[in-house]
Design a protein around this motif. Structure first.
Motif, PDB file in Angstrom:
ATOM      1  N   ASP A  49      65.656 -12.796  20.750  1.00 16.34           N
ATOM      2  CA  ASP A  49      66.967 -13.410  20.975  1.00 16.34           C
ATOM      3  C   ASP A  49      66.976 -14.258  22.242  1.00 16.34           C
ATOM      4  OD1 ASP A  49      67.979 -12.309  18.669  1.00 16.34           O
ATOM      5  OD2 ASP A  49      69.054 -10.676  19.682  1.00 16.34           O
ATOM      6  N   GLU A  50      66.299 -13.772  23.290  1.00 13.04           N
ATOM      7  CA  GLU A  50      66.216 -14.536  24.541  1.00 13.04           C
ATOM      8  C   GLU A  50      65.478 -15.853  24.326  1.00 13.04           C
ATOM      9  OE1 GLU A  50      64.670 -12.280  27.828  1.00 13.04           O
ATOM     10  OE2 GLU A  50      66.056 -10.617  27.444  1.00 13.04           O
ATOM     11  N   VAL A  51      64.365 -15.799  23.596  1.00 15.42           N
ATOM     12  CA  VAL A  51      63.602 -17.014  23.298  1.00 15.42           C
ATOM     13  C   VAL A  51      64.453 -17.957  22.460  1.00 15.42           C
ATOM     14  CG1 VAL A  51      61.611 -17.923  22.018  1.00 15.42           C
ATOM     15  CG2 VAL A  51      61.351 -15.901  23.471  1.00 15.42           C
ATOM     16  N   ASP A  56      67.297 -22.959  22.283  1.00  7.99           N
ATOM     17  CA  ASP A  56      68.418 -23.487  21.507  1.00  7.99           C
ATOM     18  C   ASP A  56      68.038 -23.689  20.034  1.00  7.99           C
ATOM     19  OD1 ASP A  56      71.095 -24.231  21.338  1.00  7.99           O
ATOM     20  OD2 ASP A  56      70.640 -26.370  21.599  1.00  7.99           O
ATOM     21  N   LEU A  57      67.428 -22.656  19.459  1.00  8.27           N
ATOM     22  CA  LEU A  57      66.988 -22.724  18.070  1.00  8.27           C
ATOM     23  C   LEU A  57      68.152 -22.460  17.121  1.00  8.27           C
ATOM     24  CD1 LEU A  57      63.647 -20.783  18.503  1.00  8.27           C
ATOM     25  CD2 LEU A  57      63.945 -23.248  18.295  1.00  8.27           C
ATOM     26  N   THR A  58      68.009 -22.947  15.899  1.00 13.17           N
ATOM     27  CA  THR A  58      69.058 -22.800  14.890  1.00 13.17           C
ATOM     28  C   THR A  58      68.486 -22.134  13.644  1.00 13.17           C
ATOM     29  OG1 THR A  58      68.567 -24.912  13.819  1.00 13.17           O
ATOM     30  CG2 THR A  58      70.126 -24.953  15.683  1.00 13.17           C
ATOM     31  N   GLU A  59      69.373 -21.774  12.732  1.00  6.71           N
ATOM     32  CA  GLU A  59      68.930 -21.217  11.451  1.00  6.71           C
ATOM     33  C   GLU A  59      68.090 -22.243  10.693  1.00  6.71           C
ATOM     34  OE1 GLU A  59      71.604 -19.037   8.902  1.00  6.71           O
ATOM     35  OE2 GLU A  59      72.878 -18.576  10.631  1.00  6.71           O
ATOM     36  N   GLN A  60      68.431 -23.521  10.851  1.00  2.00           N
ATOM     37  CA  GLN A  60      67.657 -24.571  10.173  1.00  2.00           C
ATOM     38  C   GLN A  60      66.220 -24.605  10.694  1.00  2.00           C
ATOM     39  OE1 GLN A  60      68.719 -26.427   7.479  1.00  2.00           O
ATOM     40  NE2 GLN A  60      66.530 -26.857   7.387  1.00  2.00           N
ATOM     41  N   ASP A  61      66.033 -24.369  11.999  1.00  2.00           N
ATOM     42  CA  ASP A  61      64.671 -24.298  12.549  1.00  2.00           C
ATOM     43  C   ASP A  61      63.875 -23.203  11.845  1.00  2.00           C
ATOM     44  OD1 ASP A  61      64.996 -26.322  14.545  1.00  2.00           O
ATOM     45  OD2 ASP A  61      66.038 -24.874  15.822  1.00  2.00           O
ATOM     46  N   MET A  62      64.484 -22.043  11.659  1.00  2.00           N
ATOM     47  CA  MET A  62      63.800 -20.932  10.997  1.00  2.00           C
ATOM     48  C   MET A  62      63.481 -21.291   9.551  1.00  2.00           C
ATOM     49  SD  MET A  62      62.424 -17.991  11.153  1.00  2.00           S
ATOM     50  CE  MET A  62      62.977 -17.219  12.651  1.00  2.00           C
ATOM     51  N   THR A  63      64.416 -21.905   8.871  1.00  2.00           N
ATOM     52  CA  THR A  63      64.185 -22.326   7.487  1.00  2.00           C
ATOM     53  C   THR A  63      63.031 -23.320   7.426  1.00  2.00           C
ATOM     54  OG1 THR A  63      66.508 -21.969   6.931  1.00  2.00           O
ATOM     55  CG2 THR A  63      65.235 -23.416   5.460  1.00  2.00           C
ATOM     56  N   ASN A  64      63.014 -24.258   8.350  1.00  2.00           N
ATOM     57  CA  ASN A  64      61.929 -25.245   8.389  1.00  2.00           C
ATOM     58  C   ASN A  64      60.577 -24.561   8.600  1.00  2.00           C
ATOM     59  OD1 ASN A  64      63.865 -27.224   8.067  1.00  2.00           O
ATOM     60  ND2 ASN A  64      63.858 -27.841  10.213  1.00  2.00           N
ATOM     61  N   TRP A  65      60.523 -23.585   9.513  1.00  2.00           N
ATOM     62  CA  TRP A  65      59.263 -22.877   9.783  1.00  2.00           C
ATOM     63  C   TRP A  65      58.778 -22.122   8.560  1.00  2.00           C
ATOM     64  CZ3 TRP A  65      61.225 -20.385  14.923  1.00  2.00           C
ATOM     65  CH2 TRP A  65      61.223 -21.344  15.934  1.00  2.00           C
TER      66      TRP A  65
END
Length: 76
Positions: A49-51, A56-65
């Motif tokens: 969570d700190e990282v 400033d990551l988003t749910e879209q970043d996770m989806t992209n990964w």
């Protein structure tokens, strides 16, 4: 014969050794394992969570990964 070098026990190891003096039931042992697992899972979640916030990551970043294919050639 070479001498074996040992590291001093960590504070966690010392505390866990104290538990060994008690004769725990299988059920108690499983409960302790679960508590330890939950503790370390919570710490990992807090660190992530700190990282997440710092970058400033988003749910879209996770989806992209999850859709990236990063396997190196020859490493399958």
């Amino acid at each position: 014969m070479a001498a074996i070098q040992t590291k001093p026990m960590s504070n966690l190891q010392a505390e866990l050794l104290k538990l060994y003096a008690n004769n725990l039931s299988d059920e108690q042992l499983l409960e302790i394992k679960e508590m330890l697992g939950n503790y370390f899972a919570q710490k990992a979640t807090e660190a992530m969570d700190e990282v997440w916030e710092a970058q400033d990551l988003t749910e879209q970043d996770m989806t992209n990964w999850t859709n990236e294919h990063n396997r190196l050639k020859g490493s399958h």
